[in-house]
Write an enzyme that holds these catalytic residues in place. Structure first.
Site, PDB file in Angstrom:
ATOM      1  N   GLY A  46       2.013  -2.779 -23.883  1.00  0.00           N
ATOM      2  CA  GLY A  46       2.059  -3.884 -22.925  1.00  0.00           C
ATOM      3  C   GLY A  46       1.359  -5.093 -23.506  1.00  0.00           C
ATOM      4  N   GLN A  51      -2.876 -13.209 -23.590  1.00  0.00           N
ATOM      5  CA  GLN A  51      -3.360 -12.547 -24.805  1.00  0.00           C
ATOM      6  C   GLN A  51      -2.862 -13.232 -26.070  1.00  0.00           C
ATOM      7  OE1 GLN A  51      -2.121  -8.414 -23.306  1.00  0.00           O
ATOM      8  NE2 GLN A  51      -3.869  -7.967 -24.610  1.00  0.00           N
ATOM      9  N   CYS A  94      -6.656  -1.774 -25.043  1.00  0.00           N
ATOM     10  CA  CYS A  94      -6.086  -3.113 -24.895  1.00  0.00           C
ATOM     11  C   CYS A  94      -6.057  -3.780 -26.266  1.00  0.00           C
ATOM     12  CB  CYS A  94      -6.956  -3.922 -23.931  1.00  0.00           C
ATOM     13  SG  CYS A  94      -6.391  -5.608 -23.681  1.00  0.00           S
ATOM     14  N   LEU A  95      -4.962  -4.459 -26.557  1.00  0.00           N
ATOM     15  CA  LEU A  95      -4.856  -5.134 -27.855  1.00  0.00           C
ATOM     16  C   LEU A  95      -5.909  -6.239 -28.007  1.00  0.00           C
ATOM     17  CD1 LEU A  95      -0.952  -5.359 -28.162  1.00  0.00           C
ATOM     18  CD2 LEU A  95      -2.493  -3.783 -29.344  1.00  0.00           C
ATOM     19  N   HIS A 136      -2.537  -3.114 -15.422  1.00  0.00           N
ATOM     20  CA  HIS A 136      -3.399  -3.627 -16.506  1.00  0.00           C
ATOM     21  C   HIS A 136      -2.910  -5.003 -16.957  1.00  0.00           C
ATOM     22  CE1 HIS A 136      -5.506  -2.895 -20.590  1.00  0.00           C
ATOM     23  NE2 HIS A 136      -4.797  -3.987 -20.761  1.00  0.00           N
ATOM     24  N   GLU A 137      -1.588  -5.145 -17.146  1.00  0.00           N
ATOM     25  CA  GLU A 137      -1.047  -6.428 -17.635  1.00  0.00           C
ATOM     26  C   GLU A 137      -1.168  -7.525 -16.574  1.00  0.00           C
ATOM     27  OE1 GLU A 137      -0.732  -6.510 -20.677  1.00  0.00           O
ATOM     28  OE2 GLU A 137      -0.593  -4.351 -20.972  1.00  0.00           O
ATOM     29  N   HIS A 140      -4.475  -9.143 -16.525  1.00  0.00           N
ATOM     30  CA  HIS A 140      -4.656 -10.185 -17.560  1.00  0.00           C
ATOM     31  C   HIS A 140      -4.291 -11.569 -17.007  1.00  0.00           C
ATOM     32  CE1 HIS A 140      -5.769  -8.212 -21.295  1.00  0.00           C
ATOM     33  NE2 HIS A 140      -4.819  -7.298 -21.160  1.00  0.00           N
TER      34      HIS A 140
HETATM   35 ZN    ZN Z   1      -4.720  -5.533 -22.189  1.00  0.00          ZN
END
Ligand code: ZN
Length: 174
Positions: A46, A51, A94-95, A136-137, A140
């Site tokens: 995701g 991000q 998470c990235l 989660h996304e 963000h």
């Molecule tokens: Zn994330």
């Protein structure tokens, strides 16, 4: 398509609230395509626009296991319209929080309303990993990271390590 650089916490841009998309036009379609490419290369399941430094309410997801056919989801203005009473705990990563994982408790299932890549209103019923990932996304887009769901002690330990890693990464080569 282009791969975009992924912001790593702590970064003030990851804490901002993103703006809704007026309509999914060719610019947003390009952003979705670039985000998917960036996510697959990372690799991740995701990615949210903030991000990659774009403060727009756009997310992409693909939870298909490795080796199976890709199942990309592209969403603009995603909105949770229902959550289940029962919760589930997942070991999230998470990235933007590389190399750190922690158990986060969220509703086990949810329904999401969004604009798809053709600017059509869609609804998705999600459970299991997909429910976790989409929540989660969407977090963000409101400037919330998974570490914000942890105790401040755990959160601060991870943030300190990320700051340290950034300093090492930015160090002058010997
Ligand atoms: Zn994330």
């Amino acid at each position: 398509m282009a791969q975009l650089p992924i912001l790593v916490a702590p970064d003030p841009r990851l804490l901002k609230k993103s703006e809704p998309v007026v309509a999914v036009d060719s610019e947003i379609q390009q952003l979705m395509a670039d985000m998917l490419e960036t996510m697959y290369k990372a690799p991740g399941i995701g990615l949210a626009a903030p991000q990659v430094g774009v403060l727009k309410r756009v997310i992409v997801l693909d939870i298909a296991p490795e080796g199976e056919a890709p199942a990309p989801l592209k969403m603009a203005n995603p909105e949770i319209v229902w959550v289940s009473d029962d919760d589930a705990s997942y070991n999230e990563g998470c990235l933007s929080v590389p190399e750190h994982y922690a158990d986060v408790v969220r509703p086990a299932a949810c329904r999401v309303r969004y604009l798809d890549e053709h600017n059509e209103v869609k609804e998705l019923a999600a459970e299991g990993l997909l429910a976790t990932c989409v929540q989660h996304e969407i977090d963000h887009l409101d400037g919330v990271l998974f570490i914000d769901h942890l105790t401040s002690l755990k959160r601060n330990i991870i943030l300190r390590k990320l700051v340290k890693a950034k300093k090492l990464g930015a160090g002058v080569p010997a």
